[in-house]
Design a protein around this motif. Structure first.
Motif, short mmCIF file in Angstrom:
data_model
loop_
_atom_site.label_atom_id
_atom_site.label_comp_id
_atom_site.label_asym_id
_atom_site.label_seq_id
_atom_site.Cartn_x
_atom_site.Cartn_y
_atom_site.Cartn_z
N GLU A 139 -0.20 5.72 -7.28
CA GLU A 139 -1.36 4.62 -8.05
C GLU A 139 -2.46 4.29 -6.97
O GLU A 139 -3.31 3.45 -7.30
CB GLU A 139 -0.51 3.64 -8.36
CG GLU A 139 0.32 3.67 -9.72
CD GLU A 139 -0.27 3.71 -11.05
OE1 GLU A 139 -1.41 3.62 -11.00
OE2 GLU A 139 -0.03 3.93 -11.87
N LEU A 140 -2.18 4.53 -5.64
CA LEU A 140 -3.13 4.20 -4.67
C LEU A 140 -4.58 4.37 -4.90
O LEU A 140 -5.40 3.52 -4.88
CB LEU A 140 -2.72 4.64 -3.21
CG LEU A 140 -3.54 4.18 -2.29
CD1 LEU A 140 -3.59 2.70 -2.02
CD2 LEU A 140 -3.16 4.88 -0.78
N ASP A 141 -4.90 5.67 -5.39
CA ASP A 141 -6.46 5.96 -5.43
C ASP A 141 -6.83 5.66 -6.78
O ASP A 141 -8.14 5.36 -6.75
CB ASP A 141 -6.51 7.46 -5.34
CG ASP A 141 -6.34 7.77 -3.89
OD1 ASP A 141 -6.36 7.09 -2.94
OD2 ASP A 141 -6.08 8.97 -3.54
N ILE A 175 0.77 -1.19 -0.02
CA ILE A 175 0.08 -0.02 0.02
C ILE A 175 0.76 1.21 0.07
O ILE A 175 0.47 2.02 -0.62
CB ILE A 175 -0.70 0.08 1.31
CG1 ILE A 175 -2.05 -1.22 0.91
CG2 ILE A 175 -1.72 1.29 1.27
CD1 ILE A 175 -2.59 -1.32 2.20
N ASN A 176 1.96 1.31 0.78
CA ASN A 176 2.84 2.55 0.85
C ASN A 176 3.56 2.67 -0.56
O ASN A 176 3.57 3.73 -1.04
CB ASN A 176 3.84 2.23 2.06
CG ASN A 176 3.27 2.32 3.30
OD1 ASN A 176 2.00 2.72 3.60
ND2 ASN A 176 3.93 1.72 4.44
N PHE A 177 3.94 1.35 -1.01
CA PHE A 177 4.50 1.81 -2.31
C PHE A 177 3.43 2.27 -3.77
O PHE A 177 3.90 3.34 -4.21
CB PHE A 177 5.01 0.40 -3.02
CG PHE A 177 5.84 0.55 -4.36
CD1 PHE A 177 6.86 1.01 -4.52
CD2 PHE A 177 5.02 0.11 -5.64
CE1 PHE A 177 7.55 1.08 -5.51
CE2 PHE A 177 5.37 0.16 -6.78
CZ PHE A 177 6.95 0.47 -6.78
N LEU A 178 2.47 1.71 -3.48
CA LEU A 178 1.36 2.40 -4.34
C LEU A 178 1.09 4.06 -3.97
O LEU A 178 0.88 4.64 -5.01
CB LEU A 178 -0.18 1.61 -4.43
CG LEU A 178 -0.09 0.30 -4.90
CD1 LEU A 178 -1.33 -0.50 -4.11
CD2 LEU A 178 0.22 0.13 -6.15
N LEU A 222 -13.02 -9.73 4.61
CA LEU A 222 -13.06 -9.01 3.45
C LEU A 222 -12.85 -7.58 3.70
O LEU A 222 -13.88 -7.03 4.49
CB LEU A 222 -14.27 -9.41 2.73
CG LEU A 222 -14.19 -8.63 1.33
CD1 LEU A 222 -13.13 -8.94 0.34
CD2 LEU A 222 -15.71 -9.10 0.53
N ALA A 223 -12.03 -6.76 2.99
CA ALA A 223 -11.98 -5.36 3.20
C ALA A 223 -11.70 -4.79 1.62
O ALA A 223 -10.88 -5.59 1.08
CB ALA A 223 -11.08 -4.80 4.23
N ILE A 224 -12.35 -3.94 1.29
CA ILE A 224 -11.83 -3.32 0.07
C ILE A 224 -11.99 -1.46 0.07
O ILE A 224 -12.76 -1.19 0.56
CB ILE A 224 -13.16 -3.58 -1.02
CG1 ILE A 224 -13.40 -5.22 -1.26
CG2 ILE A 224 -12.94 -3.04 -2.35
CD1 ILE A 224 -14.38 -5.59 -2.11
N ARG A 225 -10.81 -1.34 -0.70
CA ARG A 225 -10.55 0.21 -0.71
C ARG A 225 -10.49 0.56 -2.07
O ARG A 225 -9.94 -0.37 -3.10
CB ARG A 225 -9.16 0.46 0.04
CG ARG A 225 -8.71 2.21 -0.02
CD ARG A 225 -7.46 2.20 0.42
NE ARG A 225 -7.14 3.45 0.54
CZ ARG A 225 -6.95 4.42 -0.29
NH1 ARG A 225 -7.10 4.22 -1.45
NH2 ARG A 225 -6.53 5.77 -0.04
#
Length: 527
Positions: free
Chosen positions: A260-262, A252-255, A292-295
């Motif tokens: 690219e994260l969002d 996540i930190n790399f994205l 299950l979690a989704i962002r």
């Protein structure tokens, strides 16, 4: 006067048309706001039960990365694996079909027939860069089924690191993800399957304690013996979940650093439940209920808890709809839940999502002729109903085989070691290995450990009948051979797990089964 009236009518028509267009645009705004061709990151642990993440208020597991995904997106309370066994569950994720629709791929360690379409190959044909690290569809034989690579995609698992314990894989999941992205052309969307091997057994004994965890913090399910050995085993399990979570956090930190994260849909779940007796390999609550979690950046409203039932066969059609690709999965039984993601509500959003189905065929060799233990189940908000199609078989394997078959993959647990010493341990042991009736019914609200079977309780006869009819109806329209006929075909499918158990005279303990990788057609004519 007539001309003036005509002009007035035309003006009204124009104004009305304008407002109709505005209304249509507004009513479709939730769909229109979708980023075209977003990235999709699918992060899947190996053998983790709900509610073993700190976002679910679990006290002995700390998962800040999973919690971040849940807080900045959606935390789901009702996600259910297609099977309590890894390769069938993963096949259901890939195809949008339940395991009884997947022929050999519905059994553990068998073939993945080329006739089935994986959503990953559809994404790849539509311009996505597709790859995986760690565990993809596995274990099983895809090469001899006609696939030129694993149904998940191209492997990126060469980069290694030094794990903190002997039970943790040396694959550097984060580094391999970064390597995968280096192959992307400018603006190319990607799908990446991050299949970590944790918290699958085996564990380094006592590793949780060595890391500073405390025995008193372990939360022991009612189907396990509550003693120090079990608690220590649970802490080892928790430590491996936290290793999984640490890589999720780094990814996540790399994205985020690369911007690219969002624009990335991040989906975090597990393939089936925890590797303990009466959980993994069984259709009880701790075997099929998974996190299950989704962002997805500002595409979905954050800080939502959703109670809609999500099945593993729902992932494939959802991913394709997110990517803007029309359904091309050959009549998937799953249904996209993009509408649930895009809603701004919490709780129950789609009023039709009130149940989930799951099933099991053969896992490991544990019976003569290599027969499985076929089960189908339906889970609702309150109840879990199970149908055992072969109640005359031993569920954990034939008594002279089970310690070398299914059950030995699950423990370290004192249930096996104290069954002759401790009355409670003996009861729990028999719950795992004894034969079961053709029907089981559990009140999950009162009995999440699935200890008290209510199928013979007259107070629950109405619920039993309703769930029996509902399950049979769902299995019938999905053409489950166990319901519509020829259910024995599942027992004929080959296994690619070497059968190495012999008696003291060197005779195979599996009479009638052909051999490694061969079909056992004799079972088709047993009935």
């Amino acid at each position: 006067m007539k001309n003036k009236l005509s002009r007035t009518i035309v003006k009204l028509i124009v104004i009305s048309a304008f407002f109709i267009v505005v209304w249509l645009l507004y009513s479709n705004c939730s769909k229109d706001k979708i980023v075209k061709h977003p990235n999709i990151l699918f992060v899947i642990s190996d053998d983790q039960s709900y509610p073993h993440a700190s976002a679910y208020e679990c006290k002995f597991v700390n998962t800040p990365a999973f919690d971040r995904v849940a807080s900045e997106g959606i935390l789901f309370d009702n996600c259910f694996a297609a099977s309590p066994s890894c390769s069938p569950s993963r096949a259901a994720i890939l195809t949008g079909k339940n395991i009884w629709q997947l022929e050999e791929a519905g059994s553990h360690i068998s073939y993945f027939p080329r006739k089935f379409t994986s959503f990953t190959e559809v994404l790849e044909k539509n311009g996505y860069l597709v790859g995986y690290t760690g565990k993809p569809w596995a274990p099983g034989n895809w090469r001899d089924s006609g696939w030129d690579k694993n149904p998940v995609g191209t492997a990126y698992s060469d980069l290694k690191n030094t794990p903190p314990t002997s039970g943790i894989s040396d694959i550097d999941y984060t580094a391999n993800f970064v390597d995968f992205l280096s192959n992307r052309t400018e603006s190319q969307p990607f799908f990446f399957w991050c299949g970590m091997f944790e918290p699958h057994r085996g564990y380094e004994k006592g590793s949780g304690l060595k890391a500073g965890k405390k025995l008193e913090d372990a939360e022991v399910p009612t189907f396990l013996l509550d003693d120090d050995i079990t608690r220590m085993d649970l802490l080892d399990y928790a430590l491996e979940i936290e290793w999984f979570d640490s890589h999720l956090g780094k990814i996540i930190n790399f994205l985020e650093k690369t911007g690219e994260l969002d624009n990335t849909v991040i989906v975090v779940t597990s393939d089936n439940g925890m590797p303990f007796p009466r959980a993994k390999i069984q259709l009880y609550e701790f075997g099929i209920h998974v996190p299950l979690a989704i962002r997805w950046g500002d595409q979905i409203k954050p800080k939502r808890n959703v109670s809609d039932f999500i099945g593993f066969n729902d992932f494939a059609p959802t991913f394709l709809e997110i990517a803007g690709i029309s359904d091309s999965l050959n009549n998937a039984s799953g249904k996209s839940f993009l509408d649930v993601l895009l809603s701004e509500k919490s709780g129950r959003i789609d009023q039709t999502r009130t149940f989930a189905l799951s099933g099991k065929e053969r896992h490991n060799y544990s019976r003569a002729n290599n027969l499985g233990y076929p089960i189908r189940g339906i889970r609702t908000d309150t109840f879990l109903y199970l149908r055992n199609f072969e109640p005359d078989r031993w569920p954990a394997g034939d008594p002279d085989l089970f310690l070398d078959g299914e059950l030995n993959k699950l423990s370290g647990i004192t249930i096996l070691n104290k069954k002759e010493v401790n009355t409670k341990a003996n009861k729990l042991f028999h719950l795992m290995v004894d034969k079961r009736p053709s029907e089981e019914l559990y009140n999950i609200v009162d009995d999440p450990g699935c200890i008290h079977n209510l199928s013979d309780n007259p107070d629950f006869s109405t619920q039993l009948k309703q769930l029996r009819i509902k399950l049979e109806g769902e299995l019938t329209w999905q053409s489950d051979p166990r319901v519509v006929g020829n259910g024995n075909v599942f027992d004929s499918y080959p296994t690619f797990k070497p059968i190495q158990l012999f008696d003291k005279n060197g005779k195979s303990l599996f009479p009638g089964f052909a051999a490694y990788g061969e079909y056992n057609e004799s079972v088709l004519y047993d009935k």
